[in-house]
Design a protein around this motif. Structure first.
Motif: not given
Length: 120
Positions: A33-45, A49-51, A71-74, A86-89
């Motif tokens: 609903r445009g307010k609460k985040t549930f997923v954020t992409y992380s492109d080597h931010h 790593r990509l995830g 495959r997974f990280f904090r 979650v790693y995508l690379d």
């Protein structure tokens, strides 16, 4: 070079009821609903790593990171709240990613939207 995972992740996120995407902190991010985040992409931010980072059910982060740290990280900033990285690379099981994304949505969305997921 492996296929860019962003379009597949975007498809999974935007298939859920009343979700939207916009940049947050320079990365594609999906909101309920445009307010609460549930997923954020992380492109080597924050590393090389990509995830993605997502909300996760209680205990999921610890269990998945302990079982499969390749495959997974904090994730930074939100890991202390139980969010999962979650790693995508690495080789990706997109059916599993779909379940993880849906679980993230269920953690954030209001009950009325969650009920729509369970409709036949």
């Amino acid at each position: 070079m492996p296929e860019d995972p962003l379009p597949r992740l975007r498809e999974l996120c935007t298939a859920l009821p009343e979700t939207s995407e916009r940049l947050s902190h320079g990365e594609p991010t999906w909101f309920v609903r445009g307010k609460k985040t549930f997923v954020t992409y992380s492109d080597h931010h924050h590393d090389d790593r990509l995830g993605f980072w997502c909300a996760a059910p209680p205990g999921a982060q610890e269990a998945l990171v302990a079982a499969e740290p390749n495959r997974f990280f904090r994730p930074p900033y939100v890991g202390h709240r139980g969010w999962l990285g979650v790693y995508l690379d690495v080789p990706v099981d997109w059916a599993e990613i779909g379940e993880i994304v849906t679980d993230a949505y269920r953690m954030i969305a209001p009950e009325t939207l969650i009920a729509r997921l369970d409709e036949p």
